[in-house]
Design a protein around this motif. Structure first.
Motif, mmCIF file in Angstrom:
data_model
loop_
_atom_site.group_PDB
_atom_site.id
_atom_site.type_symbol
_atom_site.label_atom_id
_atom_site.label_comp_id
_atom_site.label_asym_id
_atom_site.label_seq_id
_atom_site.Cartn_x
_atom_site.Cartn_y
_atom_site.Cartn_z
ATOM 1 N N ALA A 51 -9.354 -8.787 -4.578
ATOM 2 C CA ALA A 51 -8.200 -9.652 -4.324
ATOM 3 C C ALA A 51 -7.309 -9.124 -3.205
ATOM 4 C CB ALA A 51 -7.385 -9.810 -5.604
ATOM 5 N N VAL A 52 -7.342 -7.827 -2.944
ATOM 6 C CA VAL A 52 -6.409 -7.227 -1.981
ATOM 7 C C VAL A 52 -6.629 -7.698 -0.535
ATOM 8 C CG1 VAL A 52 -5.639 -5.060 -0.932
ATOM 9 C CG2 VAL A 52 -5.855 -5.232 -3.407
ATOM 10 N N PRO A 53 -7.825 -7.561 0.031
ATOM 11 C CA PRO A 53 -7.967 -7.867 1.470
ATOM 12 C C PRO A 53 -7.486 -9.249 1.914
ATOM 13 C CG PRO A 53 -9.877 -6.665 0.699
ATOM 14 C CD PRO A 53 -9.073 -7.026 -0.524
ATOM 15 N N PRO A 54 -7.823 -10.341 1.194
ATOM 16 C CA PRO A 54 -7.352 -11.643 1.681
ATOM 17 C C PRO A 54 -5.831 -11.824 1.586
ATOM 18 C CG PRO A 54 -8.974 -11.929 -0.089
ATOM 19 C CD PRO A 54 -8.722 -10.470 0.056
ATOM 20 N N LEU A 55 -5.192 -10.995 0.779
ATOM 21 C CA LEU A 55 -3.743 -11.130 0.576
ATOM 22 C C LEU A 55 -2.932 -10.134 1.389
ATOM 23 C CD1 LEU A 55 -3.785 -11.455 -3.315
ATOM 24 C CD2 LEU A 55 -3.302 -13.281 -1.672
ATOM 25 N N LEU A 56 -3.599 -9.323 2.157
ATOM 26 C CA LEU A 56 -2.943 -8.193 2.814
ATOM 27 C C LEU A 56 -1.663 -8.567 3.552
ATOM 28 C CD1 LEU A 56 -3.626 -5.299 2.691
ATOM 29 C CD2 LEU A 56 -4.899 -5.508 4.786
ATOM 30 N N ARG A 57 -1.669 -9.666 4.246
ATOM 31 C CA ARG A 57 -0.482 -10.068 5.014
ATOM 32 C C ARG A 57 0.685 -10.495 4.122
ATOM 33 N NH1 ARG A 57 -3.428 -13.479 9.821
ATOM 34 N NH2 ARG A 57 -4.488 -11.669 10.679
ATOM 35 N N ASP A 58 0.394 -10.788 2.854
ATOM 36 C CA ASP A 58 1.429 -11.268 1.934
ATOM 37 C C ASP A 58 2.136 -10.145 1.176
ATOM 38 O OD1 ASP A 58 0.694 -13.850 2.672
ATOM 39 O OD2 ASP A 58 -0.727 -14.039 1.020
ATOM 40 N N PHE A 59 1.586 -8.943 1.242
ATOM 41 C CA PHE A 59 2.181 -7.817 0.520
ATOM 42 C C PHE A 59 3.458 -7.351 1.220
ATOM 43 C CE2 PHE A 59 -2.027 -7.438 -1.301
ATOM 44 C CZ PHE A 59 -1.810 -6.881 -2.548
ATOM 45 N N THR A 60 4.491 -7.078 0.428
ATOM 46 C CA THR A 60 5.662 -6.391 0.979
ATOM 47 C C THR A 60 5.257 -4.938 1.177
ATOM 48 O OG1 THR A 60 6.515 -5.722 -1.183
ATOM 49 C CG2 THR A 60 7.240 -7.891 -0.324
ATOM 50 N N PRO A 61 5.979 -4.180 1.995
ATOM 51 C CA PRO A 61 5.636 -2.760 2.152
ATOM 52 C C PRO A 61 5.615 -2.012 0.810
ATOM 53 C CG PRO A 61 7.112 -3.425 3.897
ATOM 54 C CD PRO A 61 7.034 -4.585 2.934
ATOM 55 N N GLN A 62 6.575 -2.302 -0.064
ATOM 56 C CA GLN A 62 6.611 -1.630 -1.366
ATOM 57 C C GLN A 62 5.411 -2.008 -2.226
ATOM 58 O OE1 GLN A 62 9.028 0.738 -2.506
ATOM 59 N NE2 GLN A 62 7.295 1.055 -3.861
ATOM 60 N N ALA A 63 5.056 -3.282 -2.251
ATOM 61 C CA ALA A 63 3.905 -3.734 -3.031
ATOM 62 C C ALA A 63 2.618 -3.116 -2.495
ATOM 63 C CB ALA A 63 3.808 -5.253 -3.020
ATOM 64 N N LEU A 64 2.516 -2.995 -1.193
ATOM 65 C CA LEU A 64 1.342 -2.365 -0.583
ATOM 66 C C LEU A 64 1.257 -0.901 -0.970
ATOM 67 C CD1 LEU A 64 -0.993 -3.179 1.190
ATOM 68 C CD2 LEU A 64 0.373 -2.566 3.179
ATOM 69 N N ALA A 65 2.388 -0.204 -0.912
ATOM 70 C CA ALA A 65 2.420 1.207 -1.316
ATOM 71 C C ALA A 65 2.060 1.354 -2.793
ATOM 72 C CB ALA A 65 3.791 1.803 -1.041
ATOM 73 N N ASN A 66 2.598 0.490 -3.635
ATOM 74 C CA ASN A 66 2.288 0.550 -5.066
ATOM 75 C C ASN A 66 0.815 0.280 -5.334
ATOM 76 O OD1 ASN A 66 4.982 1.044 -5.596
ATOM 77 N ND2 ASN A 66 5.411 -1.006 -6.378
ATOM 78 N N THR A 67 0.243 -0.648 -4.585
ATOM 79 C CA THR A 67 -1.167 -0.978 -4.762
ATOM 80 C C THR A 67 -2.052 0.183 -4.324
ATOM 81 O OG1 THR A 67 -0.656 -3.316 -4.444
ATOM 82 C CG2 THR A 67 -2.958 -2.668 -4.184
ATOM 83 N N ALA A 68 -1.753 0.773 -3.183
ATOM 84 C CA ALA A 68 -2.531 1.925 -2.723
ATOM 85 C C ALA A 68 -2.419 3.059 -3.735
ATOM 86 C CB ALA A 68 -2.035 2.379 -1.350
ATOM 87 N N TRP A 69 -1.209 3.336 -4.208
ATOM 88 C CA TRP A 69 -1.008 4.382 -5.213
ATOM 89 C C TRP A 69 -1.852 4.095 -6.450
ATOM 90 C CZ3 TRP A 69 0.727 3.855 -10.220
ATOM 91 C CH2 TRP A 69 0.957 5.046 -10.905
ATOM 92 N N ALA A 70 -1.854 2.832 -6.900
ATOM 93 C CA ALA A 70 -2.586 2.451 -8.106
ATOM 94 C C ALA A 70 -4.082 2.729 -7.964
ATOM 95 C CB ALA A 70 -2.347 0.974 -8.423
ATOM 96 N N PHE A 71 -4.646 2.348 -6.824
ATOM 97 C CA PHE A 71 -6.081 2.559 -6.632
ATOM 98 C C PHE A 71 -6.421 4.045 -6.530
ATOM 99 C CE2 PHE A 71 -6.197 -1.934 -6.095
ATOM 100 C CZ PHE A 71 -7.479 -2.293 -6.486
ATOM 101 N N VAL A 72 -5.566 4.816 -5.907
ATOM 102 C CA VAL A 72 -5.798 6.262 -5.839
ATOM 103 C C VAL A 72 -5.664 6.864 -7.231
ATOM 104 C CG1 VAL A 72 -4.890 8.442 -4.928
ATOM 105 C CG2 VAL A 72 -5.158 6.474 -3.416
ATOM 106 N N ARG A 73 -4.640 6.502 -7.949
ATOM 107 C CA ARG A 73 -4.398 7.040 -9.298
ATOM 108 C C ARG A 73 -5.533 6.682 -10.247
ATOM 109 N NH1 ARG A 73 -0.588 7.006 -13.738
ATOM 110 N NH2 ARG A 73 -1.148 8.905 -14.841
ATOM 111 N N ALA A 74 -6.068 5.487 -10.108
ATOM 112 C CA ALA A 74 -7.153 5.035 -10.980
ATOM 113 C C ALA A 74 -8.523 5.516 -10.504
ATOM 114 C CB ALA A 74 -7.141 3.517 -11.070
ATOM 115 N N ARG A 75 -8.511 6.289 -9.437
ATOM 116 C CA ARG A 75 -9.767 6.798 -8.845
ATOM 117 C C ARG A 75 -10.705 5.664 -8.454
ATOM 118 N NH1 ARG A 75 -9.700 9.770 -13.821
ATOM 119 N NH2 ARG A 75 -8.234 11.466 -13.601
ATOM 120 N N ARG A 76 -10.128 4.584 -7.948
ATOM 121 C CA ARG A 76 -10.895 3.405 -7.531
ATOM 122 C C ARG A 76 -10.754 3.137 -6.026
ATOM 123 N NH1 ARG A 76 -14.383 1.907 -11.601
ATOM 124 N NH2 ARG A 76 -13.366 2.471 -13.533
ATOM 125 N N ALA A 77 -10.009 3.975 -5.350
ATOM 126 C CA ALA A 77 -9.832 3.775 -3.900
ATOM 127 C C ALA A 77 -11.092 4.185 -3.174
ATOM 128 C CB ALA A 77 -8.650 4.579 -3.404
#
Length: 141
Positions: free
Chosen positions: A107-133
């Motif tokens: 779901a992330v790539p097609p929505l990339l332009r719609d993310f706020t900077p904070q939402a993007l940072a939170n999403t990146a953090w989530a994938f790293v934390r979940a070991r899914r990045a």
């Protein structure tokens, strides 16, 4: 009205009760709100139970993963970011959660332009934390 009830649920049990009673009416906003609320109200013992017992959140996990895979265009950046952040915060990254993380990752790539900077940072953090990045995902972000 329903989303307001989910957002103000005082406990994990109440969030799950609302999902059980009204889950057939849920859209991506309701699902995301459930995850956000779980991330806020879950106690440490409840988080451990969620991590150890995949069936505890089974219906919500399955509905969310199915929605992400089948109805991805309806999911907005905020809903994706909130769901990913909450799932990572709850420590839900073992094998039973793979389908949820796959759906979130798609779901992330097609929505990339719609993310706020904070939402993007939170999403990146989530994938790293979940070991899914993956390197390709982090490049996209």
């Amino acid at each position: 009205m329903l989303n307001r009830r989910i957002a103000s649920a005082p406990s994990v049990g109440e969030v799950l009760r609302l999902h059980q009673a009204h889950g057939t009416e849920f859209n991506e906003v309701h699902l995301s709100t459930c995850w956000s609320r779980l991330g806020r109200v879950a106690s440490p013992p409840e988080r451990r139970r969620m991590q150890r017992d995949a069936s505890f959140l089974g219906p919500l996990r399955q509905q969310t993963a199915r929605s992400l895979l089948l109805l991805q265009p309806q999911w907005g950046a905020r809903a994706v970011a909130n769901t990913a952040h909450s799932a990572a915060k709850l420590g839900l990254h073992s094998a039973p959660w793979a389908q949820l993380w796959t759906g979130l990752g798609q779901a992330v790539p097609p929505l990339l332009r719609d993310f706020t900077p904070q939402a993007l940072a939170n999403t990146a953090w989530a994938f790293v934390r979940a070991r899914r990045a993956t390197p390709s995902m982090l490049e996209v972000i």
